[in-house]
Write a protein that holds these residues in place. Structure first.
Motif, PDB file in Angstrom:
ATOM      1  N   ASP A 222      55.677  34.450  31.854  1.00  0.00           N
ATOM      2  CA  ASP A 222      54.919  33.374  31.144  1.00  0.00           C
ATOM      3  C   ASP A 222      54.399  32.158  31.778  1.00  0.00           C
ATOM      4  O   ASP A 222      53.550  31.496  31.606  1.00  0.00           O
ATOM      5  CB  ASP A 222      55.651  33.068  29.827  1.00  0.00           C
ATOM      6  N   GLU A 223      55.506  31.772  32.792  1.00  0.00           N
ATOM      7  CA  GLU A 223      55.244  30.536  33.655  1.00  0.00           C
ATOM      8  C   GLU A 223      54.175  30.779  34.526  1.00  0.00           C
ATOM      9  O   GLU A 223      53.917  29.886  35.149  1.00  0.00           O
ATOM     10  CB  GLU A 223      56.467  29.922  34.222  1.00  0.00           C
ATOM     11  N   ASP A 224      53.966  31.910  35.240  1.00  0.00           N
ATOM     12  CA  ASP A 224      53.163  32.237  36.260  1.00  0.00           C
ATOM     13  C   ASP A 224      51.569  32.386  35.972  1.00  0.00           C
ATOM     14  O   ASP A 224      51.072  33.386  36.241  1.00  0.00           O
ATOM     15  CB  ASP A 224      53.634  33.567  36.736  1.00  0.00           C
ATOM     16  N   TRP A 225      51.214  31.109  35.240  1.00  0.00           N
ATOM     17  CA  TRP A 225      49.682  31.078  35.138  1.00  0.00           C
ATOM     18  C   TRP A 225      49.067  30.963  36.703  1.00  0.00           C
ATOM     19  O   TRP A 225      49.791  30.573  37.537  1.00  0.00           O
ATOM     20  CB  TRP A 225      49.304  30.189  34.133  1.00  0.00           C
ATOM     21  N   GLY A 226      47.868  31.214  36.726  1.00  0.00           N
ATOM     22  CA  GLY A 226      47.168  30.927  37.984  1.00  0.00           C
ATOM     23  C   GLY A 226      47.067  29.630  38.346  1.00  0.00           C
ATOM     24  O   GLY A 226      46.689  28.774  37.490  1.00  0.00           O
ATOM     25  N   ARG A 227      47.156  29.375  39.839  1.00  0.00           N
ATOM     26  CA  ARG A 227      47.341  27.883  40.295  1.00  0.00           C
ATOM     27  C   ARG A 227      46.749  27.901  41.670  1.00  0.00           C
ATOM     28  O   ARG A 227      46.789  29.125  42.369  1.00  0.00           O
ATOM     29  CB  ARG A 227      48.765  27.502  40.475  1.00  0.00           C
ATOM     30  N   ALA A 228      46.147  26.878  42.239  1.00  0.00           N
ATOM     31  CA  ALA A 228      45.670  26.926  43.407  1.00  0.00           C
ATOM     32  C   ALA A 228      46.705  27.254  44.561  1.00  0.00           C
ATOM     33  O   ALA A 228      48.192  26.704  44.340  1.00  0.00           O
ATOM     34  CB  ALA A 228      45.139  25.486  43.783  1.00  0.00           C
ATOM     35  N   VAL A 229      46.492  27.655  45.595  1.00  0.00           N
ATOM     36  CA  VAL A 229      47.541  27.926  46.635  1.00  0.00           C
ATOM     37  C   VAL A 229      48.256  26.501  47.022  1.00  0.00           C
ATOM     38  O   VAL A 229      49.533  26.451  47.174  1.00  0.00           O
ATOM     39  CB  VAL A 229      46.848  28.560  47.909  1.00  0.00           C
ATOM     40  N   GLY A 230      47.547  25.522  47.075  1.00  0.00           N
ATOM     41  CA  GLY A 230      48.026  24.188  47.633  1.00  0.00           C
ATOM     42  C   GLY A 230      49.051  23.453  46.450  1.00  0.00           C
ATOM     43  O   GLY A 230      49.699  22.600  46.759  1.00  0.00           O
ATOM     44  N   ASP A 231      49.464  24.119  45.173  1.00  0.00           N
ATOM     45  CA  ASP A 231      50.289  23.699  44.394  1.00  0.00           C
ATOM     46  C   ASP A 231      51.595  23.951  44.629  1.00  0.00           C
ATOM     47  O   ASP A 231      52.455  23.196  44.104  1.00  0.00           O
ATOM     48  CB  ASP A 231      49.744  23.950  42.974  1.00  0.00           C
ATOM     49  N   THR A 232      51.893  24.695  45.656  1.00  0.00           N
ATOM     50  CA  THR A 232      53.359  24.804  46.010  1.00  0.00           C
ATOM     51  C   THR A 232      53.795  24.185  46.962  1.00  0.00           C
ATOM     52  O   THR A 232      52.948  23.490  48.019  1.00  0.00           O
ATOM     53  CB  THR A 232      53.501  26.419  46.160  1.00  0.00           C
ATOM     54  N   ALA A 233      55.000  24.353  47.221  1.00  0.00           N
ATOM     55  CA  ALA A 233      55.847  23.422  48.440  1.00  0.00           C
ATOM     56  C   ALA A 233      55.249  23.985  49.749  1.00  0.00           C
ATOM     57  O   ALA A 233      54.786  25.304  49.827  1.00  0.00           O
ATOM     58  CB  ALA A 233      57.235  23.481  48.268  1.00  0.00           C
ATOM     59  N   PRO A 234      55.189  23.338  51.021  1.00  0.00           N
ATOM     60  CA  PRO A 234      54.916  23.757  52.297  1.00  0.00           C
ATOM     61  C   PRO A 234      55.674  25.072  52.601  1.00  0.00           C
ATOM     62  O   PRO A 234      56.914  24.936  52.251  1.00  0.00           O
ATOM     63  CB  PRO A 234      54.891  22.826  53.103  1.00  0.00           C
ATOM     64  N   ALA A 235      55.040  25.910  53.212  1.00  0.00           N
ATOM     65  CA  ALA A 235      55.768  27.110  53.769  1.00  0.00           C
ATOM     66  C   ALA A 235      56.572  26.919  54.771  1.00  0.00           C
ATOM     67  O   ALA A 235      56.027  26.581  55.839  1.00  0.00           O
ATOM     68  CB  ALA A 235      54.796  28.218  53.948  1.00  0.00           C
ATOM     69  N   GLY A 236      58.047  26.911  54.733  1.00  0.00           N
ATOM     70  CA  GLY A 236      58.783  26.916  56.075  1.00  0.00           C
ATOM     71  C   GLY A 236      59.223  25.434  56.044  1.00  0.00           C
ATOM     72  O   GLY A 236      58.699  24.504  55.660  1.00  0.00           O
ATOM     73  N   LEU A 237      60.596  25.001  56.718  1.00  0.00           N
ATOM     74  CA  LEU A 237      61.318  24.120  56.849  1.00  0.00           C
ATOM     75  C   LEU A 237      60.518  23.019  57.540  1.00  0.00           C
ATOM     76  O   LEU A 237      60.540  21.865  57.452  1.00  0.00           O
ATOM     77  CB  LEU A 237      62.584  24.297  57.157  1.00  0.00           C
ATOM     78  N   LYS A 238      59.656  23.285  58.568  1.00  0.00           N
ATOM     79  CA  LYS A 238      59.079  22.670  59.809  1.00  0.00           C
ATOM     80  C   LYS A 238      57.886  21.704  59.121  1.00  0.00           C
ATOM     81  O   LYS A 238      57.495  20.858  59.007  1.00  0.00           O
ATOM     82  CB  LYS A 238      58.538  23.391  60.997  1.00  0.00           C
ATOM     83  N   ALA A 239      57.052  22.719  58.132  1.00  0.00           N
ATOM     84  CA  ALA A 239      56.149  22.255  57.441  1.00  0.00           C
ATOM     85  C   ALA A 239      56.513  21.039  56.416  1.00  0.00           C
ATOM     86  O   ALA A 239      55.992  20.335  55.955  1.00  0.00           O
ATOM     87  CB  ALA A 239      55.313  23.144  56.735  1.00  0.00           C
ATOM     88  N   LEU A 240      57.700  21.275  55.610  1.00  0.00           N
ATOM     89  CA  LEU A 240      58.349  20.528  54.901  1.00  0.00           C
ATOM     90  C   LEU A 240      58.615  18.990  55.356  1.00  0.00           C
ATOM     91  O   LEU A 240      58.311  18.112  54.872  1.00  0.00           O
ATOM     92  CB  LEU A 240      59.314  21.152  54.082  1.00  0.00           C
ATOM     93  N   ARG A 241      59.230  19.349  56.550  1.00  0.00           N
ATOM     94  CA  ARG A 241      59.651  17.859  57.259  1.00  0.00           C
ATOM     95  C   ARG A 241      58.432  17.181  57.729  1.00  0.00           C
ATOM     96  O   ARG A 241      58.688  15.895  57.574  1.00  0.00           O
ATOM     97  CB  ARG A 241      60.428  18.516  58.375  1.00  0.00           C
ATOM     98  N   ALA A 242      57.572  17.917  58.003  1.00  0.00           N
ATOM     99  CA  ALA A 242      56.133  17.029  58.552  1.00  0.00           C
ATOM    100  C   ALA A 242      55.497  16.315  57.361  1.00  0.00           C
ATOM    101  O   ALA A 242      54.929  15.420  57.915  1.00  0.00           O
ATOM    102  CB  ALA A 242      55.445  18.230  59.051  1.00  0.00           C
TER     103      ALA A 242
END
Length: 443
Positions: free
Chosen positions: A163-183
């Motif tokens: 029920d929680e998985d309604w449509g969202r934009a791709v950019g709404d989630t956390a960056p993919a990968g640890l390097k992208a997150l740290r950036a």
């Protein structure tokens, strides 16, 4: 009510979504960051125990949740004098307050509801950081989109959205990968979280085998059903490749002056040494390791099993709690785990745990009693099962080839002149012997 609230929804008591953040790793991190007299903002669903921990020390607490029932429950249950509960989405949350500590261990995804068309992850992060006081601290959780879980379990839930998985934009989630997150940050600490963001049991800062073993055990406990690969070995192999943090199911980002207690140990797991000897068919090294380990078990003041003993050079020591038991029981535990992982062995495949335990015990002069119904243990993961099947097929092919060769050799001997002469010479003697036996019986 700040807007964007969800009236018929609960993150604290979900019916078809993930639960609120909880676990000892979350409590440990919060205890390290929280200081008496802090002004705190807790954004997103967290367990009641975490709210209570903050209330015990904080000067004031503001809480932001998107669920109206959750907001009412928290307002009634938290009796702290300076507690304010806000209900709604992060993009509607407007206040001039700044905070010494902002806690968002659930991440940013559940800070908005379906009324928010899109809130890019970076924009949501900036909204939180803007409310930090000078020298403030931020605790942020983020889910890893490509973790060890992808190697352990097939993603069959993607076809059955919650029920929680309604449509969202791709950019709404956390960056993919640890390097992208740290950036996205400057001067922060990042930690791996096992087995999941909402059940934070183990905090990982490095790739040491001791930390990996603790994480591997909790991951294995969460994946007791069919798996693609053995959960325990996946985590241990990730640590060996120095990817334990990078492939963690989730991460904690810690910004600001926070001393996070992380265990630092030296040495190597005894079990990993034994498995390394098995993988390369080094029976000499296996005998040496088993003998040294068993000698330590017999002389140690408190004994421990193979999965919680470390060796540093020739020195053994226990980490964690000893569970007691005999040397044979420890060997049986190691044998079971080796078979469940599908580890290569210098003996025929398809053996039972009792057979492997008996072989290991015989290396130190221990004889196990035979069993009438040995337990057959198959590898846990589908990949390891396929490898075992391939090994069994190869051994069967070699055995069949040897049988054909032996049959051909015997057939050739029977057709040879010496064999036929010997058979002809011995055959009359056999006839006479049989007749004499009959005469003796008649008399």
């Amino acid at each position: 009510m700040v807007g964007g609230e969800m009236l018929n929804w609960s993150d604290l008591h979900p019916a078809d979504s993930r639960p609120a953040v909880s676990g000892p790793a979350a409590s440990t991190l919060l205890a390290a960051a929280l200081r008496p007299g802090d002004t705190v903002l807790i954004a997103g669903p967290h367990s009641h125990s975490l709210y209570a921990d903050v209330a015990a020390q904080a000067e004031s607490i503001d809480i932001l949740v998107r669920s109206a029932p959750d907001a009412e429950e928290l307002a009634e249950s938290l009796t702290h004098a300076k507690t304010q509960v806000y209900c709604g989405s992060l993009d509607r949350f407007s206040t001039d307050e700044t905070y010494d500590l902002i806690v968002a261990l659930d991440g940013l995804e559940r800070l908005v509801g379906p009324d928010t068309a899109s809130l890019p992850w970076t924009e949501g992060l900036n909204k939180l950081v803007a409310r930090l006081a000078p020298n403030g601290r931020l605790l942020l959780g983020a889910t890893n989109s490509f973790s060890v879980n992808r190697m352990i379990q097939p993603d069959i839930t993607a076809a059955l959205p919650r029920d929680e998985d309604w449509g969202r934009a791709v950019g709404d989630t956390a960056p993919a990968g640890l390097k992208a997150l740290r950036a996205e940050f400057q001067n922060v600490q990042t930690f791996g979280v096992y087995p999941s963001l909402v059940a934070a049991e183990v905090l990982v800062a490095d790739d040491h085998q001791l930390t990996a073993a603790t994480a591997a055990r909790v991951v294995a406990e969460c994946n007791s059903g069919p798996t693609l690969m053995d959960p325990y070995r996946v985590v241990m192999d990730a640590a060996r490749a120095r990817l334990l943090v990078e492939l963690a199911p989730a991460w904690y980002v810690v910004a600001g002056d926070v001393e996070v207690p992380v265990a630092t140990n030296s040495g190597e797991l005894v079990e990993e040494r034994l498995l390394a000897a098995l993988r390369v068919d080094d029976q000499l090294a296996l005998r040496r390791e088993v003998a040294a380990y068993v000698e330590w078990l017999r002389t140690a003041t408190e004994s421990g099993a193979a999965d919680n003993v470390i060796v540093d050079g020739t020195s053994y020591r226990l980490f964690g709690k000893a569970d007691g038991g005999t040397v044979e029981e420890y060997m049986a535990r190691f044998a079971r785990r080796a078979l469940e992982s599908g580890s290569r062995q210098p003996w025929p495949a398809g053996g039972s745990a009792h057979d492997l335990t008996a072989r290991l015990a015989s290396m130190v002069g221990i004889t196990l009693a035979p069993t009438t119904s040995p337990e057959m243990i198959r590898p846990l993961g589908s990949a390891e099962q396929l490898v075992t099947v391939a090994r069994l097929a190869d051994e069967l092919a070699h055995a069949s080839a040897r049988a054909v060769l032996f049959e051909g050799t015997v057939s050739g001997i029977r057709r040879s002149v010496p064999y036929r002469l010997g058979h002809a010479m011995l055959n009359p003697a056999r006839v006479v012997r049989r007749r004499l036996k009959r005469l003796v019986r008649r008399r």
